[in-house]
Design an enzyme around this catalytic site. Structure first.
Site, PDB file in Angstrom:
ATOM      1  N   LYS A   1       1.840  -4.096  20.163  1.00 56.34           N
ATOM      2  CA  LYS A   1       2.618  -5.055  20.949  1.00 56.34           C
ATOM      3  C   LYS A   1       3.908  -4.405  21.457  1.00 56.34           C
ATOM      4  CE  LYS A   1       4.873  -9.532  20.674  1.00 56.34           C
ATOM      5  NZ  LYS A   1       5.102 -10.772  19.949  1.00 56.34           N
TER       6      LYS A   1
ATOM      7  N   GLU B   1       3.657   4.068  12.722  1.00 51.30           N
ATOM      8  CA  GLU B   1       2.296   4.469  12.334  1.00 51.30           C
ATOM      9  C   GLU B   1       1.431   4.709  13.564  1.00 51.30           C
ATOM     10  OE1 GLU B   1       3.999   1.925  11.141  1.00 51.30           O
ATOM     11  OE2 GLU B   1       3.558   1.544   9.018  1.00 51.30           O
TER      12      GLU B   1
ATOM     13  N   GLY C   1       2.090 -10.999  16.924  1.00 52.49           N
ATOM     14  CA  GLY C   1       1.146  -9.950  16.518  1.00 52.49           C
ATOM     15  C   GLY C   1      -0.028 -10.493  15.727  1.00 52.49           C
ATOM     16  N   ARG C   2       0.243 -11.344  14.742  1.00 57.03           N
ATOM     17  CA  ARG C   2      -0.843 -11.821  13.872  1.00 57.03           C
ATOM     18  C   ARG C   2      -1.675 -12.918  14.524  1.00 57.03           C
ATOM     19  NH1 ARG C   2       4.072 -12.447  11.878  1.00 57.03           N
ATOM     20  NH2 ARG C   2       4.959 -14.528  11.539  1.00 57.03           N
TER      21      ARG C   2
ATOM     22  N   GLU D   1       2.488 -13.305   6.052  1.00 58.85           N
ATOM     23  CA  GLU D   1       3.556 -12.887   6.958  1.00 58.85           C
ATOM     24  C   GLU D   1       4.153 -14.107   7.671  1.00 58.85           C
ATOM     25  OE1 GLU D   1       3.085 -10.156  10.534  1.00 58.85           O
ATOM     26  OE2 GLU D   1       3.855  -8.713   9.094  1.00 58.85           O
TER      27      GLU D   1
ATOM     28  N   HIS E   1     -18.613  -9.507 -10.036  1.00 58.83           N
ATOM     29  CA  HIS E   1     -18.781  -8.430 -11.012  1.00 58.83           C
ATOM     30  C   HIS E   1     -17.488  -7.661 -11.208  1.00 58.83           C
ATOM     31  CE1 HIS E   1     -23.085  -9.196 -11.048  1.00 58.83           C
ATOM     32  NE2 HIS E   1     -22.909  -9.490  -9.760  1.00 58.83           N
TER      33      HIS E   1
ATOM     34  N   LYS F   1      11.341  -0.624   6.852  1.00 58.24           N
ATOM     35  CA  LYS F   1      11.273   0.273   8.029  1.00 58.24           C
ATOM     36  C   LYS F   1      12.621   0.960   8.234  1.00 58.24           C
ATOM     37  CE  LYS F   1       8.168  -2.506  10.935  1.00 58.24           C
ATOM     38  NZ  LYS F   1       8.095  -3.219  12.209  1.00 58.24           N
TER      39      LYS F   1
HETATM   40  O1  LIG Z   1       1.679  -4.336  17.499  1.00 56.99           O
HETATM   41  P1  LIG Z   1       2.864  -3.632  16.945  1.00 56.99           P
HETATM   42  O2  LIG Z   1       4.105  -3.871  17.762  1.00 56.99           O
HETATM   43  O3  LIG Z   1       2.582  -2.171  16.768  1.00 56.99           O
HETATM   44  O4  LIG Z   1       3.159  -4.248  15.537  1.00 56.99           O
HETATM   45  C1  LIG Z   1       2.275  -4.119  14.465  1.00 56.99           C
HETATM   46  C2  LIG Z   1       2.711  -4.950  13.277  1.00 56.99           C
HETATM   47  O5  LIG Z   1       3.893  -4.436  12.737  1.00 56.99           O
HETATM   48  C3  LIG Z   1       5.021  -5.222  12.458  1.00 56.99           C
HETATM   49  O6  LIG Z   1       5.770  -4.572  11.503  1.00 56.99           O
HETATM   50  C4  LIG Z   1       4.757  -6.653  12.067  1.00 56.99           C
HETATM   51  O7  LIG Z   1       5.015  -6.901  10.727  1.00 56.99           O
HETATM   52  C5  LIG Z   1       3.362  -7.129  12.385  1.00 56.99           C
HETATM   53  O8  LIG Z   1       3.436  -8.506  12.629  1.00 56.99           O
HETATM   54  C6  LIG Z   1       2.786  -6.423  13.567  1.00 56.99           C
HETATM   55  O9  LIG Z   1       1.511  -6.943  13.830  1.00 56.99           O
END
Ligand SMILES: O=P(O)(O)OC[C@H]1O[C@H](O)[C@H](O)[C@@H](O)[C@@H]1O
Length: 538
Positions: free
Chosen positions: A207, A213, A267-268, A353, A384, A506
């Protein structure tokens, strides 16, 4: 100020009711009412929600529905639908439902209809899927694409990854879709192992297009590609999904190959946006459309069904009951479907979240427990492994059992056994086994074993039955949990749409990186952090 809902007559009545219910056992509630299933289950939109194995009576539900009205959840639904900035800490509207809107009526954001943009991007996704599946899209050497690697994390990974697995039975035969999320190079390296740069396409999904990452993995993937095909190959082997088109262009991805979405998609909640591109590539655009239609049907149901017939409302109220009145601290998600194997991980982000917060909308503590820890694994594997603790560990762990009436992979002999296990587990958790029953079972020969074979039971569960795991029903299922999460946010007086709790780690990681790289001193660090860094020095 604490959550005002806790000051209402409905909350006080529930507190009293919970005290009166203490000591009652699910086994007795079933024995005394043969109609319990009929009165405590719901059938809507082809889904069956059986909550008769929750520690509730019809009176509990009546009181919970009072609470629903007192919290004015309908008012919050209206504010969300009107495009108000209900994510007030980030000044953002929450309009992901527009992404699956099935009518020609406008969805307004700041006075402007967002639907033309939504349809434009959907058309772009469709033509891209057609080009890949029709083998018209060629890589730098002229070969068609056989492998797609989605690089993203959190909401830019979990939704399409979960849904790709869930819809494995609908998979497009000519392309394989892989997902890379972790910063650990092992994720990318093991995924690329065996792939050919000439036939691999990367979807960089972020987003913000700044997530550490994703950017690291994207740069490493690009280095892997250009090492054998050269810089010019990037435009045929990289596409992007983002709200930040400038950063996409700066990475070197042709703006023509950027799939846009917008700030009003959290995002979610972004599976329905272009973030769903790898899913559409995996199962075909027609199946992606069916997913959107299923979600839209659940949107309509949530909006229109009265609270006592409303699936998301019922799930939300039961969770509030278990959390705030019975003291549950976690909830197990137990799909009896291998295809839904990643559902609990997906719901971890969606629910934890969104509602893993203690500060209310007014900036003060809500004063009660909120989101439980969500965890789980598909049945029967979990049986199990960790079910022992759910049966005899002495903790209250409400469970969501999810099953499909029809198998998506119909191997003879499997599905009936799967369903038998699913229903047997919720029955065992509900009934338990009394000392007398345990004694009778072990007989006179081994009386000392009896105490080990006692099961307290009274462990609450809900069973959700879908007709089958298909694109449409998956859309319904995910939207059901989305609305449940939203409703709980309204009940708990939380902003479910920000995630400040993710930020602090972060910030600290970016402060530690130069120290680990040896470019900055350890001064000012606590002794543990300094000690760990010292131990990693080459
Ligand atoms: O889609 P991005 O901007 O890379 O974000 C990826 C993710 O990282 C963030 O730290 C949020 O906690 C998430 O809600 C999000 O989906």
């Amino acid at each position: 100020m604490t959550n005002p809902l806790t000051q209402t007559a409905a909350w006080a009545a529930l507190t009293e009711h919970a005290a009166a219910m203490r000591g009652s056992h699910l086994r007795d509630l079933f024995a005394s009412d043969p109609r319990r299933f009929a009165s405590l289950s719901l059938e809507a939109e082809g889904l069956l929600l059986d909550y008769s194995k929750q520690r509730v009576t019809t009176e509990t539900l009546r009181l919970l529905r009072e609470l629903w009205r007192a919290a004015d959840v309908a008012g919050w639904q209206a504010r969300l639908a009107a495009g108000e900035a209900i994510n007030h800490t980030e000044q953002r509207a929450v309009l992901h439902h527009a992404l699956r809107h099935q009518h020609c009526t406008p969805v307004l954001f700041e006075g402007r209809d967002v639907m033309p943009d939504v349809h434009r991007v959907l058309a772009h996704m469709k033509s891209f899927c057609d080009a890949i599946h029709g083998r018209h899209w060629r890589g730098a050497t002229g070969e068609p694409i056989s492998d797609i690697v989605n690089i993203g994390i959190g909401g830019s990974d979990l939704g399409p990854r979960m849904a790709t697995q869930a819809l494995a039975a609908h998979r497009h035969r000519d392309v394989r879709v892989h997902y890379v999320a972790n910063l650990d190079g092992a994720d990318l390296a093991t995924t690329l192992d065996g792939l050919q740069p000439r036939t691999t396409l990367f979807v960089v999904a972020s987003k913000t297009f700044t997530t550490q990452e994703t950017m690291q993995n994207a740069h490493s993937a690009r280095a892997w590609l250009t090492a054998s095909l050269g810089e010019a190959a990037v435009e045929r082997h990289f596409v992007a999904v983002s709200t930040n088109l400038e950063a996409v262009a700066a990475f070197g991805i042709d703006p023509v190959n950027a799939f846009e979405f917008w700030d009003w998609v959290g995002g979610r909640f972004s599976l329905w946006s272009a973030i769903g591109l790898p899913l559409a590539l995996a199962v075909g655009f027609a199946n992606f459309t069916r997913l959107l239609e299923g979600a839209a049907a659940m949107d309509r149901h949530f909006r229109e069904a009265p609270v006592d017939e409303n699936l998301p409302a019922t799930l939300a109220l039961l969770e509030l009951w278990n959390t705030n009145f019975l003291g549950a601290e976690s909830r197990a998600v137990l799909p009896y479907s291998q295809s839904l194997g990643l559902l609990s991980r997906y719901l971890q982000q969606l629910e934890m979240e969104s509602n893993g917060k203690q500060v209310g909308r007014d900036g003060t503590p809500v004063g009660h427990a909120t989101c439980p820890v969500v965890w789980g694994e598909p049945g029967t594997n979990g049986q199990h492994a960790f079910y022992q603790l759910i049966h005899q560990g002495g903790r209250l762990i409400p469970c969501d059992f999810i099953a499909a009436r029809r198998a998506d992979f119909a191997l003879p002999g499997h599905h009936e056994k799967l369903l038998a296990n699913c229903f047997a587990q919720s029955e065992a958790l509900m009934r338990g086994k009394t000392p007398v029953e345990a004694q009778a079972e072990v007989g006179a020969a081994q009386p000392a074993l009896a105490p080990y074979k006692v099961f307290p039971g009274n462990q609450p569960s809900t069973t959700l039955l879908l007709p089958a795991i298909e694109p449409y029903t998956l859309g319904q299922l995910v939207a059901l949990y989305e609305h449940k999460t939203f409703a709980l946010g309204a009940l708990w007086n939380l902003n479910s749409f920000d995630q400040w709790g993710v930020e602090y780690g972060k910030q600290l990681a970016s402060r530690l990186l130069p120290i680990i790289e040896g470019k900055a001193p350890t001064t000012g660090l606590d002794s543990s952090t300094a000690g760990l860094i010292a131990a990693c020095k080459p």
